[in-house]
Write an enzyme that holds these catalytic residues in place. Structure first.
Site, PDB file in Angstrom:
ATOM      1  N   HIS A 194      45.072  88.272  22.016  1.00  0.00           N
ATOM      2  CA  HIS A 194      43.992  89.250  21.867  1.00  0.00           C
ATOM      3  C   HIS A 194      42.813  88.616  21.147  1.00  0.00           C
ATOM      4  O   HIS A 194      42.961  88.028  20.091  1.00  0.00           O
ATOM      5  CB  HIS A 194      44.510  90.468  21.097  1.00  0.00           C
ATOM      6  CG  HIS A 194      43.577  91.616  21.106  1.00  0.00           C
ATOM      7  ND1 HIS A 194      43.560  92.543  20.107  1.00  0.00           N
ATOM      8  CD2 HIS A 194      42.620  92.000  21.989  1.00  0.00           C
ATOM      9  CE1 HIS A 194      42.637  93.455  20.374  1.00  0.00           C
ATOM     10  NE2 HIS A 194      42.057  93.141  21.516  1.00  0.00           N
ATOM     11  N   ASP A 203      29.666  77.409  35.349  1.00  0.00           N
ATOM     12  CA  ASP A 203      29.184  76.845  36.603  1.00  0.00           C
ATOM     13  C   ASP A 203      29.397  75.338  36.561  1.00  0.00           C
ATOM     14  O   ASP A 203      29.894  74.796  35.573  1.00  0.00           O
ATOM     15  CB  ASP A 203      27.722  77.225  36.844  1.00  0.00           C
ATOM     16  CG  ASP A 203      26.761  76.755  35.763  1.00  0.00           C
ATOM     17  OD1 ASP A 203      27.033  75.729  35.088  1.00  0.00           O
ATOM     18  OD2 ASP A 203      25.710  77.402  35.589  1.00  0.00           O
ATOM     19  N   TRP A 252      22.648  79.822  35.375  1.00  0.00           N
ATOM     20  CA  TRP A 252      23.220  80.790  34.436  1.00  0.00           C
ATOM     21  C   TRP A 252      24.521  81.403  34.960  1.00  0.00           C
ATOM     22  O   TRP A 252      24.795  82.581  34.765  1.00  0.00           O
ATOM     23  CB  TRP A 252      22.206  81.872  34.065  1.00  0.00           C
ATOM     24  CG  TRP A 252      20.939  81.292  33.525  1.00  0.00           C
ATOM     25  CD1 TRP A 252      20.783  80.649  32.326  1.00  0.00           C
ATOM     26  CD2 TRP A 252      19.678  81.265  34.163  1.00  0.00           C
ATOM     27  NE1 TRP A 252      19.493  80.220  32.190  1.00  0.00           N
ATOM     28  CE2 TRP A 252      18.780  80.597  33.312  1.00  0.00           C
ATOM     29  CE3 TRP A 252      19.196  81.739  35.381  1.00  0.00           C
ATOM     30  CZ2 TRP A 252      17.456  80.378  33.621  1.00  0.00           C
ATOM     31  CZ3 TRP A 252      17.873  81.525  35.699  1.00  0.00           C
ATOM     32  CH2 TRP A 252      17.021  80.851  34.820  1.00  0.00           C
ATOM     33  N   GLY A 253      25.309  80.584  35.610  1.00  0.00           N
ATOM     34  CA  GLY A 253      26.585  81.050  36.143  1.00  0.00           C
ATOM     35  C   GLY A 253      27.723  80.835  35.170  1.00  0.00           C
ATOM     36  O   GLY A 253      28.785  80.351  35.550  1.00  0.00           O
ATOM     37  N   ASN A 254      27.498  81.169  33.917  1.00  0.00           N
ATOM     38  CA  ASN A 254      28.504  80.995  32.865  1.00  0.00           C
ATOM     39  C   ASN A 254      28.872  82.359  32.295  1.00  0.00           C
ATOM     40  O   ASN A 254      27.997  83.176  32.026  1.00  0.00           O
ATOM     41  CB  ASN A 254      27.960  80.096  31.750  1.00  0.00           C
ATOM     42  CG  ASN A 254      27.468  78.773  32.298  1.00  0.00           C
ATOM     43  OD1 ASN A 254      28.211  78.037  32.911  1.00  0.00           O
ATOM     44  ND2 ASN A 254      26.189  78.486  32.099  1.00  0.00           N
TER      45      ASN A 254
END
Length: 161
Positions: A20, A28, A119-121
């Site tokens: 948790h 990316d 910005w593919g993170n």
């Protein structure tokens, strides 16, 4: 042969070790970071595998309570696509510098996709199956969980499937 959705041994192991509030970054192809034992490099060629395929597979095996995108980024396709995959997760934004720091300092695991997009993170914080988790106490869940439980119920993501 493994029967689950994720066949990559290291990614399967990584998800099994998430507790948790542990942080997993799914990146990316272009995010710079040190390649160490925490990195699961799935990138094969541009967009193979793509970000959404990897996230859908992770969704099948990991409870995600919260996620974050790059604040300075302007890629509504990524934001909307990820929210469609994790509609019950709280979505936030973090500065790009935070991602560059977290990839080397805070993330328990870093999953590099072949995503060929700015910005593919996405940062994913591991959650718990809240309904079952709190049911074992014999008492109702704490009030601060009401919003999360309602989101989970709304999208049918409750209980261990």
């Amino acid at each position: 042969m493994k029967r689950g959705r994720i066949l990559n041994a290291k990614l399967s192991y990584a998800i099994a070790t998430m507790g948790h509030d542990d942080l997993m970054l799914v990146t990316d192809a272009g995010l710079p970071f040190k390649h160490d034992e925490r990195v699961i490099d799935l990138a094969l060629s541009p967009d193979v595998p793509d970000l959404f395929s990897v996230l859908r597979a992770i969704r099948q095996e990991m409870w995600v309570e919260k996620l974050a995108f790059i604040k300075e980024g302007d890629n509504p396709n990524v934001v909307n696509g990820v929210k469609d995959i994790f509609p019950d997760a709280e979505a936030t934004f973090e500065p790009n510098d935070w991602f560059h720091h977290a990839v080397d300092q805070e993330a328990k695991w870093v999953v590099r996709t072949g995503a060929w997009t700015p910005w593919g993170n996405v940062a994913l914080w591991s959650g718990i199956p809240a309904v079952e988790w709190f049911r074992s106490t014999g008492a109702p869940p704490p009030a601060e969980w009401d919003e999360r439980l309602e989101r989970a119920r709304q999208y049918g993501h409750v209980g261990v499937e």
